[in-house]
Design a protein around this motif. Structure first.
Motif, PDB file in Angstrom:
ATOM      1  N   THR A 425       3.255  -5.285  -4.534  1.00  0.00           N
ATOM      2  CA  THR A 425       2.081  -4.812  -4.106  1.00  0.00           C
ATOM      3  C   THR A 425       2.197  -3.923  -2.751  1.00  0.00           C
ATOM      4  O   THR A 425       1.364  -2.870  -2.479  1.00  0.00           O
ATOM      5  CB  THR A 425       0.977  -5.921  -3.994  1.00  0.00           C
ATOM      6  OG1 THR A 425       0.884  -6.718  -5.246  1.00  0.00           O
ATOM      7  CG2 THR A 425      -0.219  -5.432  -3.728  1.00  0.00           C
ATOM      8  N   MET A 426       2.827  -4.548  -1.994  1.00  0.00           N
ATOM      9  CA  MET A 426       2.988  -3.752  -0.631  1.00  0.00           C
ATOM     10  C   MET A 426       3.741  -2.313  -0.845  1.00  0.00           C
ATOM     11  O   MET A 426       3.328  -1.452   0.027  1.00  0.00           O
ATOM     12  CB  MET A 426       3.884  -4.640   0.227  1.00  0.00           C
ATOM     13  CG  MET A 426       4.087  -3.841   1.663  1.00  0.00           C
ATOM     14  SD  MET A 426       2.524  -3.849   2.500  1.00  0.00           S
ATOM     15  CE  MET A 426       2.435  -5.465   3.340  1.00  0.00           C
ATOM     16  N   MET A 427       4.574  -2.210  -1.820  1.00  0.00           N
ATOM     17  CA  MET A 427       5.137  -0.952  -1.957  1.00  0.00           C
ATOM     18  C   MET A 427       3.958   0.050  -2.576  1.00  0.00           C
ATOM     19  O   MET A 427       3.994   1.132  -2.175  1.00  0.00           O
ATOM     20  CB  MET A 427       6.140  -0.992  -2.902  1.00  0.00           C
ATOM     21  CG  MET A 427       6.949   0.238  -3.163  1.00  0.00           C
ATOM     22  SD  MET A 427       7.850   0.690  -1.554  1.00  0.00           S
ATOM     23  CE  MET A 427       7.549   2.398  -1.514  1.00  0.00           C
ATOM     24  N   VAL A 428       3.107  -0.435  -3.363  1.00  0.00           N
ATOM     25  CA  VAL A 428       2.042   0.167  -4.015  1.00  0.00           C
ATOM     26  C   VAL A 428       1.212   0.625  -2.980  1.00  0.00           C
ATOM     27  O   VAL A 428       0.682   2.031  -2.741  1.00  0.00           O
ATOM     28  CB  VAL A 428       1.070  -0.544  -4.913  1.00  0.00           C
ATOM     29  CG1 VAL A 428      -0.007   0.283  -5.301  1.00  0.00           C
ATOM     30  CG2 VAL A 428       2.091  -0.753  -6.245  1.00  0.00           C
ATOM     31  N   ARG A 429       1.050  -0.032  -1.676  1.00  0.00           N
ATOM     32  CA  ARG A 429       0.237   0.349  -0.523  1.00  0.00           C
ATOM     33  C   ARG A 429       0.840   1.479   0.088  1.00  0.00           C
ATOM     34  O   ARG A 429       0.176   1.927   1.162  1.00  0.00           O
ATOM     35  CB  ARG A 429      -0.129  -0.643   0.274  1.00  0.00           C
ATOM     36  CG  ARG A 429      -1.113  -1.896  -0.457  1.00  0.00           C
ATOM     37  CD  ARG A 429      -1.657  -2.972   0.770  1.00  0.00           C
ATOM     38  NE  ARG A 429      -2.657  -3.684  -0.051  1.00  0.00           N
ATOM     39  CZ  ARG A 429      -3.553  -4.312   0.612  1.00  0.00           C
ATOM     40  NH1 ARG A 429      -3.468  -4.457   1.945  1.00  0.00           N
ATOM     41  NH2 ARG A 429      -4.318  -5.326  -0.102  1.00  0.00           N
ATOM     42  N   HIS A 430       2.191   1.863  -0.026  1.00  0.00           N
ATOM     43  CA  HIS A 430       2.789   2.958   0.640  1.00  0.00           C
ATOM     44  C   HIS A 430       2.784   4.016  -0.113  1.00  0.00           C
ATOM     45  O   HIS A 430       3.914   4.802   0.308  1.00  0.00           O
ATOM     46  CB  HIS A 430       4.090   2.447   1.415  1.00  0.00           C
ATOM     47  CG  HIS A 430       4.076   1.472   2.422  1.00  0.00           C
ATOM     48  ND1 HIS A 430       3.638   0.254   2.349  1.00  0.00           N
ATOM     49  CD2 HIS A 430       4.087   1.708   3.788  1.00  0.00           C
ATOM     50  CE1 HIS A 430       3.828  -0.445   3.558  1.00  0.00           C
ATOM     51  NE2 HIS A 430       3.766   0.681   4.488  1.00  0.00           N
ATOM     52  N   THR A 431       2.370   4.107  -1.266  1.00  0.00           N
ATOM     53  CA  THR A 431       2.441   5.338  -1.975  1.00  0.00           C
ATOM     54  C   THR A 431       1.324   5.911  -2.817  1.00  0.00           C
ATOM     55  O   THR A 431       0.227   5.075  -2.561  1.00  0.00           O
ATOM     56  CB  THR A 431       3.767   5.053  -3.223  1.00  0.00           C
ATOM     57  OG1 THR A 431       3.921   6.252  -3.822  1.00  0.00           O
ATOM     58  CG2 THR A 431       3.297   4.139  -4.196  1.00  0.00           C
ATOM     59  N   THR A 432       1.321   6.776  -3.563  1.00  0.00           N
ATOM     60  CA  THR A 432       0.146   7.229  -4.358  1.00  0.00           C
ATOM     61  C   THR A 432       0.575   7.268  -5.699  1.00  0.00           C
ATOM     62  O   THR A 432       1.760   7.308  -6.129  1.00  0.00           O
ATOM     63  CB  THR A 432      -0.203   8.867  -3.939  1.00  0.00           C
ATOM     64  OG1 THR A 432       0.966   9.546  -4.200  1.00  0.00           O
ATOM     65  CG2 THR A 432      -0.515   8.793  -2.326  1.00  0.00           C
TER      66      THR A 432
END
Length: 497
Positions: A425-432
């Motif tokens: 989830t944290m990785m999702v918050r750093h991308t589009t």
């Protein structure tokens, strides 16, 4: 028209379908089996048991390392290609073929085949492992298109929980239907010798490696024929020489994947994006620019470094946990399998709960709490023997130390499941959504490019200290360093900009 709920459940089924590669092949079934046949090969060349075991572990380790290098080099380029072409599902199809081929090929890893069989084993295991890792990258890249941003934490946690449940069910089926359990001595074995004495008048007792089975022991009695861990006749029959009941784990994993990927391919559709032709030069250029751009993305840079350390430590804890149980406490393979069931069951529940906590508080607090729990587990492992734990006496003839390790196994499964789900989830918050495949390939790269660090540190410290327990101490440092780096990670990622 496929509903949103079906798309999400289809996406969950990838975790269910692919998890047995880690549970059955990497950790609890094929990995130990490979070690056994490799030790047998090297002892046949004249090496003693300890030297043969070291050679076997080295052979397996180099195979995994070579596979990780391939993944580290190719993953970011493939991610850039997927983002630039707007295609992800086609890559999941493509690498699913690798998964199936690699898993199925393990059927031919039979005892007594010499060095050629060992090469065959690491080659086909590597092919399947590459397929699993690359298919995971592109499946993760589809995650941002499943729902709104606020729901992704719960979706990620539920996906991991569903996947761990799949691994748990697959492990139970393997132990219950195919793998032969060790036989218990017959009930009258001791009474047959009761009252008899040897030549010098000493009581004559049975000579055996394990104590006589107590009443109610679930293991099959001698003379009953082979039985599985559920007390059933193994489906493939007696396999003490051919090990068919163990080797079937490869085809079983492949068939499991084929069956349970059907909902994924039926319900998960490619998000509507502009589609273009593959341009490798452009893709490589995008990767280079992405790496250069990290110097301007402080939160992402800190997060990748943090996850690099704590994921490496977690993977080592998974990989060496069974080795610890075997070497320090003398556990049998069957008991290690039950240990795996406990950890997997805890992971199912914790990943689901962690997903709800992620949605309520965000992924960062979940990551921090999970790292703290895993650090405490490592402290216990470093300080425990059968006789004591950090100076507190234990009864070596009791199951006190076993119970502590079982509890640690549950904590590893619980904290590890929550940690992996929240990290996604944290990785999702750093991308589009448009850059997701590239971002997750970079995430995979950060997890693979230094995947040798934790195993190398464990080997080094174990060699210097001469203690398997103390060899676990570097993991404490890796977990704590990973947690410290989270200070520079924005809890909302880059989506707060």
């Amino acid at each position: 028209m496929i509903s949103k709920r079906k798309r999400i459940w289809g996406w969950y089924f990838f975790d269910w379908a692919s998890q047995p590669y880690s549970t059955l092949l990497l950790t609890f079934i094929f990995g130990p089996y490979f070690t056994d046949i490799a030790i047998g090969h090297y002892m046949g060349t004249g090496l003693d048991a300890d030297a043969a075991a070291a050679k076997a572990q080295s052979f397996w380790g180099w195979g995994i390392a070579a596979t990780s290098v391939i993944i580290a080099i190719v993953a970011p380029v493939l991610g850039a290609v997927a983002d630039s072409t707007g295609r992800r599902l086609v890559w999941v199809w493509f690498f699913s073929a690798f998964y199936i081929l690699g898993a199925w090929g393990l059927w031919w890893v039979a005892p007594g085949g010499g060095i050629g069989v060992l090469f065959w084993a690491v080659t086909f295991f590597g092919i399947g492992f590459i397929g699993m890792e690359f298919a995971t990258i592109f499946t993760n890249a589809l995650m941002p298109s499943l729902s709104d941003h606020d729901d992704l934490g719960a979706i990620s946690g539920s996906g991991f929980a569903f996947g761990y449940l799949g691994g748990l069910v697959a492990l139970v089926l393997m132990l219950g239907l195919f793998i032969t359990a060790p036989q218990a001595p017959p009930e009258d074995f001791a009474t047959e010798l009761a009252g008899e004495t040897g030549e010098e008048g000493e009581p004559l007792v049975p000579l055996e490696e394990e104590p006589l089975a107590p009443a109610g022991d679930p293991r099959p009695r001698a003379g009953e024929g082979p039985r599985t861990y559920l007390g059933l006749p193994p489906l493939l029959g007696e396999d003490s020489e051919t090990q068919t009941g163990t080797r079937i784990v490869g085809p079983f994993t492949a068939v499991w994947y084929v069956i349970f990927m059907i909902p994924f391919f039926l319900w998960v559709k490619e998000p509507k994006t502009a589609v273009s032709r593959i341009d490798l030069r452009r893709a490589v250029g995008q990767v280079i620019e992405l790496l250069k751009g990290l110097r301007f993305r402080d939160s992402l840079k800190a997060y990748l470094l943090s996850s690099l350390l704590y994921r490496d430590a977690l993977n080592a804890l998974y990989a060496f946990g069974a080795v610890y149980a075997k070497g320090v406490l003398g556990w049998s393979i069957g008991l290690i399998g039950i240990f795996g069931l406990v950890g997997a069951a805890a992971a199912v529940l914790a990943a689901w709960i962690g997903g709800r906590a992620d949605r309520a508080f965000g992924p960062k607090p979940v990551i921090v709490v999970s790292i703290l729990v895993l650090t405490l587990v490592c402290l216990v492992l470093v300080g425990m023997t059968r006789e004591q734990i950090w100076g507190i006496a234990l009864d070596p003839s009791s199951t006190q130390s076993d119970n502590i390790l079982f509890f640690c196994g549950a904590l590893i499964g619980a904290a590890g499941g929550s940690l992996q789900a929240a990290s996604r989830t944290m990785m999702v918050r750093h991308t589009t959504p448009e850059e997701a495949a590239e971002a997750f390939s970079l995430y995979a790269l950060s997890g693979k490019v230094t995947s040798f660090i934790a195993p190398a540190l464990i080997a080094l410290v174990t060699g210097i200290s001469g203690s398997q327990r103390i060899g676990f101490s570097p993991l404490i440092g890796l977990f704590l360093l990973g947690m410290i780096l989270l200070i520079w990670v924005n809890s909302k990622g880059e989506q707060s900009r």
